[in-house]
Design a protein around this motif. Structure first.
Motif, mmCIF file in Angstrom:
data_model
loop_
_atom_site.group_PDB
_atom_site.id
_atom_site.type_symbol
_atom_site.label_atom_id
_atom_site.label_comp_id
_atom_site.label_asym_id
_atom_site.label_seq_id
_atom_site.Cartn_x
_atom_site.Cartn_y
_atom_site.Cartn_z
ATOM 1 N N PHE A 122 0.838 -1.196 0.000
ATOM 2 C CA PHE A 122 0.000 0.000 0.000
ATOM 3 C C PHE A 122 0.874 1.248 0.000
ATOM 4 O O PHE A 122 0.614 2.205 -0.747
ATOM 5 N N PHE A 123 1.905 1.249 0.828
ATOM 6 C CA PHE A 123 2.810 2.399 0.882
ATOM 7 C C PHE A 123 3.482 2.623 -0.463
ATOM 8 O O PHE A 123 3.586 3.764 -0.937
ATOM 9 N N GLU A 124 3.941 1.553 -1.092
ATOM 10 C CA GLU A 124 4.639 1.674 -2.369
ATOM 11 C C GLU A 124 3.745 2.267 -3.445
ATOM 12 O O GLU A 124 4.200 3.056 -4.279
ATOM 13 N N ARG A 125 2.471 1.910 -3.432
ATOM 14 C CA ARG A 125 1.556 2.390 -4.468
ATOM 15 C C ARG A 125 0.892 3.717 -4.107
ATOM 16 O O ARG A 125 0.358 4.389 -4.990
ATOM 17 N N GLY A 126 0.946 4.075 -2.816
ATOM 18 C CA GLY A 126 0.298 5.293 -2.362
ATOM 19 C C GLY A 126 1.298 6.368 -1.975
ATOM 20 O O GLY A 126 1.880 7.016 -2.845
ATOM 21 N N PRO A 127 1.489 6.590 -0.671
ATOM 22 C CA PRO A 127 2.365 7.685 -0.236
ATOM 23 C C PRO A 127 3.802 7.564 -0.715
ATOM 24 O O PRO A 127 4.440 8.577 -1.013
ATOM 25 N N GLY A 128 4.315 6.343 -0.817
ATOM 26 C CA GLY A 128 5.678 6.169 -1.304
ATOM 27 C C GLY A 128 5.828 6.611 -2.747
ATOM 28 O O GLY A 128 6.789 7.306 -3.115
ATOM 29 N N ARG A 129 4.872 6.227 -3.572
ATOM 30 C CA ARG A 129 4.910 6.619 -4.981
ATOM 31 C C ARG A 129 4.695 8.118 -5.142
ATOM 32 O O ARG A 129 5.309 8.760 -6.009
ATOM 33 N N LEU A 130 3.860 8.693 -4.298
ATOM 34 C CA LEU A 130 3.607 10.131 -4.347
ATOM 35 C C LEU A 130 4.906 10.902 -4.097
ATOM 36 O O LEU A 130 5.251 11.834 -4.835
ATOM 37 N N THR A 131 5.632 10.494 -3.067
ATOM 38 C CA THR A 131 6.900 11.148 -2.742
ATOM 39 C C THR A 131 7.918 10.952 -3.852
ATOM 40 O O THR A 131 8.626 11.884 -4.245
ATOM 41 N N THR A 132 7.997 9.736 -4.393
ATOM 42 C CA THR A 132 8.961 9.437 -5.452
ATOM 43 C C THR A 132 8.685 10.249 -6.705
ATOM 44 O O THR A 132 9.613 10.790 -7.327
ATOM 45 N N CYS A 133 7.410 10.365 -7.098
ATOM 46 C CA CYS A 133 7.060 11.129 -8.297
ATOM 47 C C CYS A 133 7.387 12.609 -8.119
ATOM 48 O O CYS A 133 7.865 13.263 -9.057
ATOM 49 N N LEU A 134 7.145 13.139 -6.920
ATOM 50 C CA LEU A 134 7.494 14.534 -6.663
ATOM 51 C C LEU A 134 9.011 14.710 -6.710
ATOM 52 O O LEU A 134 9.512 15.693 -7.281
ATOM 53 N N ALA A 135 9.750 13.774 -6.133
ATOM 54 C CA ALA A 135 11.217 13.844 -6.166
ATOM 55 C C ALA A 135 11.733 13.790 -7.603
ATOM 56 O O ALA A 135 12.661 14.527 -7.972
ATOM 57 N N GLN A 136 11.135 12.938 -8.423
ATOM 58 C CA GLN A 136 11.549 12.836 -9.829
ATOM 59 C C GLN A 136 11.260 14.134 -10.577
ATOM 60 O O GLN A 136 12.052 14.551 -11.427
ATOM 61 N N TYR A 137 10.138 14.762 -10.264
ATOM 62 C CA TYR A 137 9.832 16.049 -10.895
ATOM 63 C C TYR A 137 10.867 17.095 -10.498
ATOM 64 O O TYR A 137 11.363 17.859 -11.345
ATOM 65 N N LEU A 138 11.204 17.157 -9.214
ATOM 66 C CA LEU A 138 12.189 18.131 -8.746
ATOM 67 C C LEU A 138 13.545 17.906 -9.417
ATOM 68 O O LEU A 138 14.231 18.861 -9.792
ATOM 69 N N GLU A 139 13.924 16.655 -9.581
ATOM 70 C CA GLU A 139 15.175 16.343 -10.276
ATOM 71 C C GLU A 139 15.103 16.773 -11.737
ATOM 72 O O GLU A 139 16.076 17.299 -12.295
ATOM 73 N N ARG A 140 13.955 16.543 -12.367
ATOM 74 C CA ARG A 140 13.800 16.845 -13.788
ATOM 75 C C ARG A 140 13.910 18.339 -14.054
ATOM 76 O O ARG A 140 14.604 18.753 -14.986
ATOM 77 N N ILE A 141 13.265 19.157 -13.238
ATOM 78 C CA ILE A 141 13.329 20.592 -13.511
ATOM 79 C C ILE A 141 14.719 21.142 -13.214
ATOM 80 O O ILE A 141 15.167 22.091 -13.858
ATOM 81 N N SER A 142 15.398 20.525 -12.260
ATOM 82 C CA SER A 142 16.743 20.975 -11.944
ATOM 83 C C SER A 142 17.705 20.631 -13.078
ATOM 84 O O SER A 142 18.512 21.455 -13.513
ATOM 85 N N ALA A 143 17.591 19.402 -13.602
ATOM 86 C CA ALA A 143 18.509 18.932 -14.628
ATOM 87 C C ALA A 143 18.223 19.553 -15.996
ATOM 88 O O ALA A 143 19.133 19.944 -16.725
ATOM 89 N N GLU A 144 16.928 19.674 -16.349
ATOM 90 C CA GLU A 144 16.565 20.084 -17.697
ATOM 91 C C GLU A 144 16.471 21.601 -17.855
ATOM 92 O O GLU A 144 16.809 22.147 -18.900
ATOM 93 N N PHE A 145 16.007 22.284 -16.833
ATOM 94 C CA PHE A 145 15.720 23.699 -16.988
ATOM 95 C C PHE A 145 16.559 24.593 -16.074
ATOM 96 O O PHE A 145 16.467 25.808 -16.159
ATOM 97 N N ASN A 146 17.317 23.982 -15.178
ATOM 98 C CA ASN A 146 18.193 24.730 -14.281
ATOM 99 C C ASN A 146 17.427 25.815 -13.531
ATOM 100 O O ASN A 146 17.900 26.937 -13.362
ATOM 101 N N ARG A 147 16.214 25.464 -13.085
ATOM 102 C CA ARG A 147 15.393 26.459 -12.387
ATOM 103 C C ARG A 147 15.806 26.627 -10.927
ATOM 104 O O ARG A 147 15.577 27.656 -10.321
ATOM 105 N N CYS A 148 16.365 25.587 -10.351
ATOM 106 C CA CYS A 148 16.821 25.690 -8.970
ATOM 107 C C CYS A 148 17.801 24.561 -8.714
ATOM 108 O O CYS A 148 17.897 23.619 -9.497
ATOM 109 N N GLN A 149 18.530 24.655 -7.640
ATOM 110 C CA GLN A 149 19.502 23.629 -7.298
ATOM 111 C C GLN A 149 18.853 22.578 -6.401
ATOM 112 O O GLN A 149 18.395 22.893 -5.311
ATOM 113 N N ILE A 150 18.791 21.332 -6.877
ATOM 114 C CA ILE A 150 18.184 20.258 -6.117
ATOM 115 C C ILE A 150 19.273 19.262 -5.729
ATOM 116 O O ILE A 150 19.831 18.565 -6.585
ATOM 117 N N ASP A 151 19.619 19.217 -4.462
ATOM 118 C CA ASP A 151 20.688 18.329 -4.015
ATOM 119 C C ASP A 151 20.162 16.976 -3.518
ATOM 120 O O ASP A 151 20.785 15.956 -3.728
#
Length: 205
Positions: A122-151
């Motif tokens: 349940f965690f993997e498909r719910g809250p865990g996946r929610l956090t992972t997808c948000l983390a992937q988005y933050l990485e994507r905007i940092s890498a592709e658009f250099n909008r902010c520094q994501i460490d």
């Protein structure tokens, strides 16, 4: 093909009926079997379509998570981090407030004490996946658009979701006490997003 179509229709109908019951009982829901019974669905049909009652729970949380992460996947280049997080945060808040998500969480917690394994899935498909997808988005905007520094994207994703939850809880407390420092839930989301974005900028400097 006809069997697949019929099966998909059955899945959709079952989920809709059970979700309706769970929305009515969001504060008291405990067992999925009870919700299925009140929805007027035979246990045998659940087994045939989802494999088990747990299969139904996991399918329902997966479907809700799909809705929650949609703003992250459809974000456009012209959108700022703030724009996307406001849309995402609003979706999370609205879903918690109006959908069967809270009831599913209650049921999953109950089931986790009865059966090993369901809690992790349940965690993997719910809250865990929610956090992972948000983390992937933050990485994507940092890498592709250099909008902010994501460490540390996972840490930041956890921090944002916690901040969002805390700010919403504070909003609810204010509303209950009649001290409306924020006018509505949208204001609570925007306040959380602005605090988060300022924190990222401060770390990047």
């Amino acid at each position: 093909m006809e069997n697949d179509t019929a099966n998909n229709e059955a899945r959709t109908e079952i989920i809709a009926k059970v979700a309706f019951v769970l929305r009515q009982e969001r504060a008291t829901a405990t067992y999925i079997e009870s919700a299925v019974g009140k929805a007027g669905i035979d246990r045998e049909l659940i087994i045939a379509v989802f494999g088990s009652m747990h299969g139904l729970i996991l399918e329902m949380i997966s479907e809700l998570t799909d809705v929650l992460v949609r703003p992250l996947h459809r974000s456009q280049i012209h959108q700022t981090l703030r724009d996307v997080l406001i849309e995402f945060g609003g979706c999370v808040v609205d879903t918690h407030s109006t959908s069967h998500l809270v009831a599913l969480y209650r049921i999953a917690l109950t089931e986790a004490t009865r059966h090993s394994g369901i809690g992790r899935k349940f965690f993997e498909r719910g809250p865990g996946r929610l956090t992972t997808c948000l983390a992937q988005y933050l990485e994507r905007i940092s890498a592709e658009f250099n909008r902010c520094q994501i460490d540390n994207s996972m840490r930041l994703a956890d921090a944002f979701l916690s901040l969002l939850g805390d700010n919403l809880e504070l909003f609810n407390e204010r509303a209950s006490a009649g001290k409306g420092c924020v006018q509505n839930q949208d204001d609570a989301v925007i306040e959380a997003v602005d605090l988060f974005c300022r924190g990222i900028l401060a770390e990047a400097q």
